[in-house]
Design a protein around this motif. Structure first.
Motif, PDB file in Angstrom:
ATOM      1  N   UNK A  57      40.199   2.625  17.800  1.00 50.67           N
ATOM      2  CA  UNK A  57      40.643   1.504  18.575  1.00 50.67           C
ATOM      3  C   UNK A  57      41.913   1.202  18.538  1.00 50.67           C
ATOM      4  N   UNK A  58      42.235   0.297  19.748  1.00 52.25           N
ATOM      5  CA  UNK A  58      43.678   0.121  19.916  1.00 52.25           C
ATOM      6  C   UNK A  58      43.727  -1.530  20.100  1.00 52.25           C
ATOM      7  N   UNK A  59      44.192  -2.100  21.016  1.00 51.35           N
ATOM      8  CA  UNK A  59      44.332  -3.500  21.027  1.00 51.35           C
ATOM      9  C   UNK A  59      42.965  -4.623  21.043  1.00 51.35           C
ATOM     10  N   UNK A  60      42.081  -3.559  21.589  1.00 53.88           N
ATOM     11  CA  UNK A  60      40.836  -4.653  21.489  1.00 53.88           C
ATOM     12  C   UNK A  60      40.466  -4.954  19.626  1.00 53.88           C
ATOM     13  N   UNK A  61      40.945  -3.885  19.142  1.00 56.21           N
ATOM     14  CA  UNK A  61      40.876  -3.944  17.589  1.00 56.21           C
ATOM     15  C   UNK A  61      39.546  -4.308  17.025  1.00 56.21           C
TER      16      UNK A  61
END
Length: 133
Positions: A57-61
């Protein structure tokens, strides 16, 4: 010294030998975009790639949950990691091809990383560096 392996590394100053530097372009993309990216890379003359199914996952965390008193991160999203070895002069074309083919405009489209590649050898023939790509 007559029995040196034909796979021996070329002279240390490869720029002098006419062998340009190489890069690995690594892209993390949405799984349903794989065929489009492969077709885009083939269209620009990049024919070899490695594909790995990954999760992350990235910015959506993602999000966390508590289970039996312990907090766990969940919702790792399925992604595809593509790795392509190219000559340095092909990096911009490769990035453009991946970007245009993988872009949906939504969160989670992915990332592209460029890494230096010092040496490459084709196992079957012993060709080295750019000739091995």
């Amino acid at each position: 010294m007559a029995n040196q392996s034909r796979n021996a590394r070329p002279c240390p100053d490869r720029a002098q030998a006419g062998i340009g530097p190489m890069k690995i372009v690594m892209a993390i993309i949405k799984p349903f975009k794989l065929e489009e990216v492969r077709d885009a890379l083939t269209a620009i003359g990049v024919h070899g790639l490695t594909v790995t199914e990954v999760k992350g996952y990235g910015r959506q965390k993602g999000h966390t949950e508590i289970y039996r008193g312990a907090e766990y991160a969940v919702s790792f999203l399925p992604k595809i990691k593509i790795e392509v070895a190219v000559a340095s002069d092909q990096v911009d074309k490769t990035i453009d091809a991946i970007t245009s083919a993988a872009k949906t405009g939504q969160i989670g489209d992915g990332k592209i990383f460029v890494i230096n590649l010092d040496h490459a050898v084709r196992i079957r023939t012993g060709e080295a560096d750019a000739a091995a790509l």
